[in-house]
Design an enzyme around this catalytic site. Structure first.
Site, short mmCIF file in Angstrom:
data_model
loop_
_atom_site.label_atom_id
_atom_site.label_comp_id
_atom_site.label_asym_id
_atom_site.label_seq_id
_atom_site.Cartn_x
_atom_site.Cartn_y
_atom_site.Cartn_z
N HIS A 163 0.70 -1.12 -0.05
CA HIS A 163 -0.07 0.17 -0.02
C HIS A 163 0.81 1.30 -0.32
O HIS A 163 0.25 2.44 0.18
CB HIS A 163 -1.14 -0.34 1.18
N CYS A 210 4.05 13.21 -7.45
CA CYS A 210 3.41 14.18 -8.41
C CYS A 210 2.22 13.74 -9.03
O CYS A 210 2.23 12.66 -9.88
CB CYS A 210 4.32 14.96 -9.41
N CYS A 227 4.23 20.10 -6.44
CA CYS A 227 5.64 19.76 -6.97
C CYS A 227 6.53 20.57 -7.39
O CYS A 227 6.23 21.68 -8.05
CB CYS A 227 5.25 18.92 -8.43
N GLY A 286 -1.28 -9.68 12.47
CA GLY A 286 -1.98 -8.25 12.70
C GLY A 286 -2.42 -7.59 11.59
O GLY A 286 -2.51 -6.42 11.31
#
Ligand code: BJW
Length: 257
Positions: A120, A128, A149, A189
């Site tokens: 993830h 950007c 940016c 977890g």
């Protein structure tokens, strides 16, 4: 969880030539980072739709960045815990161990793990929205919210995967490859509710891998696991480590005893 289960987990790990450890927010809970679901979870206090989707970012980039900036502040102050450290040790001393994590906090790397697939993304990178260039940004708090940016002036976004977004192709392919070829998968977890991450243990099981789950609560994976070690990662992993008998080596590295 009893003593026999700890010994059984250690035996599986000792006999495995390829192990994948799939981790989720629960492994960082004992470092002080809130999980997403459950009583104290972030999604109990915040709406995922407002903060973790591209639509939310397009609607109000400052709001989304404010939330990520708060989490950056939190994550900048925490340390890897005993669970992260045991996994880093195992990577050095057990053959073919890789970590596949859903976490964006970078704590596995902070503990010393090198073979880490981040499903993830990572909160310490920005992307950007126009040029798609990715760069590191490890400031606990950003100078400007929302940040822009430096090269083209377009909005920057956190380099993480929001709901409804595909995972980076090469990253997902690597995670699937590792999962489908491992002999043992340890799932630590995670509520195992978010896909495609939650499908990885199925890929492992389909190819005959043994599944060990470490979690204080039950999840959809619990009934499929060969071993379910009910407890906190920071307590259970060191117990398994003790039973594995991997002692300190001469050069600060570790060796199997
Ligand atoms: C402890 C502990 C201790 C506590 N020790 N343990 C219906 C069916 C299937 C899929 C979908 C569906 N509807 C929508 C989807 C897709 C969606 C999805 O899965 N939704 C489900 C919720 C239903 N998935 C996606 O959108 C993904 N993308 C996708 O599918 O793309 C397809 C596509 C293809 C082509 C074009 C377009 C799209 C992307 C998912 C991205 C998830 N993003 C987040 C935010 C990341 C950035 C950020 O952090 O801000 O990722 S959401 C959040 O959930 C975060 C986590 O990585 C992820 C998983 O959570 P995790 O880690 O499991 O945490 P918790 O809190 O859920 O669980 C913690 C566990 O720890 C608990 O079990 C505790 O008991 C335990 N615990 N203390 C050990 N001390």
């Amino acid at each position: 969880m009893n003593d026999t289960d700890i010994s059984a987990a250690a035996a599986l790990l000792r006999g495995s030539m390829k192990t994948v450890v799939l981790t989720g927010a629960g492994i960082s809970a004992e470092s002080g980072i809130p999980t997403f679901r459950g009583e104290d979870g972030l999604w109990n206090r915040f709406r995922a739709e407002d903060l973790a989707t591209l639509e939310a970012f397009r609607e109000d980039a400052a709001l989304v960045w404010g939330w990520y900036d708060w989490r950056r502040g939190l994550m900048s102050k925490v340390e890897a815990n005993p669970a992260h450290k045991v996994l880093a040790l195992w990577e050095r001393r057990l053959p073919g161990l890789s970590i596949v994590t859903q976490n964006i906090d970078g704590l596995h790397q902070k503990a010393g793990s090198k073979s880490v697939v981040e499903l993830h993304g990572n909160i310490w990178r920005v992307r950007c929205t126009k040029e798609r260039t990715v760069s590191a940004n490890t400031e606990p708090h950003l100078e400007e919210i929302p940040p822009r940016c430096p090269s083209c002036g377009a909005l920057l976004r956190p380099d993480v995967v929001w709901f409804g977004e595909p995972l980076e192709r090469a990253v997902l392919e690597e995670a699937v490859r590792l999962s489908a070829t491992c002999e043992v998968m340890v799932v630590v977890g995670t509520s195992a509710l978010v896909h495609p991450a939650a499908s990885l243990p199925m890929a492992a099981l389909e190819r005959g891998a043994r599944l060990i789950e470490i979690n204080p609560d039950s999840t959809p994976l619990t009934r499929l696991a060969h071993l379910s070690l009910r407890g906190k990662a920071g307590a259970v992993l060191p117990l398994v480590q003790d039973r594995l008998g991997i002692g300190p080596g001469e050069d600060g590295q570790r060796s199997r005893t």
